[in-house]
Design an enzyme around this catalytic site. Structure first.
Site, PDB file in Angstrom:
ATOM      1  CB  SER A  28     -60.599  29.766  58.289  1.00 12.19           C
ATOM      2  OG  SER A  28     -61.458  28.665  58.337  1.00 12.19           O
ATOM      3  CD  GLU A  78     -56.045  24.583  53.851  1.00 14.47           C
ATOM      4  OE1 GLU A  78     -57.068  25.269  53.683  1.00 14.47           O
ATOM      5  OE2 GLU A  78     -54.977  25.026  54.268  1.00 14.47           O
TER       6      GLU A  78
END
Length: 243
Positions: free
Chosen positions: A150, A241
């Protein structure tokens, strides 16, 4: 069961689990969010380690993990995720340890400075400092992998760019798990996957980007940078995502 229906079921379970863990946490209380974030993952299963110790690298507090049977002369330097504002070695030691054992190498997780108390380039400086300290310990660059998930994935690429700029020996490669590489959040997936992502929203990412980079956050997007000369990268993302 079809792949799509199975994925939908898995995502529903993730959403429910997150909702239970974060229930009652004031979204305006960043310290409470940080505690909840760490608590969500700090008890993740970990394989047996030969050593697990707090270490200092270039003035940066880090967690060192050495799997059984490893000498420590090959290292994964892991930058944790958390939107630059949350996360720690506690929250990510389970994930990093699994990768370290699979690769049969040591893992080091820096507790880099978090935003908004410490804005860009504080986190970047800490990763670069930790990398330099590993080199100073005698570990050759071709035995180091930069890894991150991330926000940590974007941080790893930014660190590699800084190392190239400084003329420092490059690591052997990078592992990027769901890397956040566009702090302007312009990608098509922000719209197409908005209803499927079990964890992130564009609104939250916009807030984190401003906390990290201030008004200049859009200029920190790695997608706009010259990536020539960086080490090879293994990049993994999930189909549900927004990143």
């Amino acid at each position: 069961m079809s792949t799509i229906s199975s994925l939908t079921g898995d995502l529903a379970q993730v959403r429910e689990s997150l909702a239970r863990r974060l229930q009652g946490v004031d979204p305006s209380d960043l310290e409470a969010q940080r505690r909840a974030y760490d608590a969500y993952s700090e008890n993740d299963p970990m394989p047996e380690m030969s050593t697990q110790s707090e270490i200092d690298l270039g003035g940066v507090s880090c967690l060192g993990l050495l799997p059984k049977g490893c000498s420590g002369d090959h290292v994964i330097l892991w930058a944790h995720g958390g939107g630059f504002a949350m996360g720690s070695s506690r929250s990510h030691k389970g994930l990093a340890s699994q990768v370290a054992v699979a690769a049969k190498v040591a893992a080091i997780l820096p507790d880099y400075r978090l935003a908004p108390e410490h804005r860009h380039p504080a986190a970047l400086e800490d990763i670069v400092l930790a990398y330099g300290a590993i080199l100073a310990e005698g570990v050759h660059a071709n035995r180091i992998i930069l890894a991150g998930d991330s926000a940590g994935g974007g941080l790893v690429v930014a660190a590699a760019m800084k190392l190239k700029e400084q003329g420092v020996a490059m690591p052997a490669g990078m592992i990027l798990l769901s890397p956040w590489v566009d702090l302007a959040n312009r990608g098509w997936s922000h719209t197409a996957k908005a209803q499927r992502d079990p964890f992130l929203t564009t609104s939250v990412l916009n807030t984190r980007a401003k906390q990290y980079g201030g008004e200049a956050n859009a200029n920190l997007s790695i997608l706009d940078a010259d990536l020539r000369g960086l080490p090879p990268a293994f990049i993994q993302t999930g189909e549900a995502e927004i990143l």
